[in-house]
Design an enzyme around this catalytic site. Sequence first.
Site, PDB file in Angstrom:
ATOM      1  CB  CYS A  75      -0.903  -0.014   1.234  1.00 19.04           C
ATOM      2  SG  CYS A  75      -1.897   1.478   1.457  1.00 19.04           S
ATOM      3  CB  CYS A 187      -1.321   3.099  -8.018  1.00 16.86           C
ATOM      4  SG  CYS A 187      -2.884   2.316  -7.551  1.00 16.86           S
TER       5      CYS A 187
END
Length: 269
Positions: A75, A187
């Site tokens: 993350c 991402c």
Amino acid sequence: MISSESPVGIFDSGIGGLTVVRAMQAMLPAEQIIYFGDTARVPYGSKSQVTIRKYAHEDTLTLMKYQPKMIIIACNTVSALGLDVVESTGKGVTVLGVLKAGAELAVRETLNGRIGVIGTQATICSNAYACEITALAPEIQVFSKACPLFVPLAEEGFINHPASKLIAEEYLDELLCCNIDTLVLGCTHYPILKTMIQEITGPDIRIIDSAEAVAAGARTLLADNALLNTATTTRTPHLLVSDLPQKFQSLYTLFLSASHVPDVELVEV
């Protein structure tokens, strides 16, 4: 007692981190992976720093129940704002984050010192990649661009859709005008769109997949510490989620190019 047989824990705010699972399986198929997706509280990027650090602590505790030999933060938000929390909660377990791994590889790969970074609005606004890259090499110039539509496009499976290409061209045009030679996918959803992105940037721009970068880093660290699992069998990941999204099965199949979805365990955090 940690040994080479111990699992590797991976967590993310949702399902994007499955690209890290895919990269780990490709490079380290013998490793037992415990993946926790905090799908009940996704997204993290819109939360306060206090809340994000609280979630990082709780996610780490969830993985620590399995006595992992390593924890990978899949993350970007937690990598930027809660790495120290994961390290302290992990009590000596080696911790790797996708952000640092991607930044380090980008610095090694660039030839002209001009690096582009694409990510969610939250990641780009945090300036985390730019700070990490310039801390490693102050002379490098970083050009960042938020690409908020890439996550829904990836989750809808619009990988080669004409509309996706038009959107990607619009996003990337600004960075390509900056004469970058390296582009960081900031991402964990974005590797799903990597082929399309590379078609737009052309072959001369090096695409940095943070999922692959962190998996390569994990392989090196495990080998250096004699914790590499050398078994010849391929292990099925153990999947944990805090809420079971309706589309989890199709997303797992998409993200891992798998025909079979293993059992998914629902856990409380």
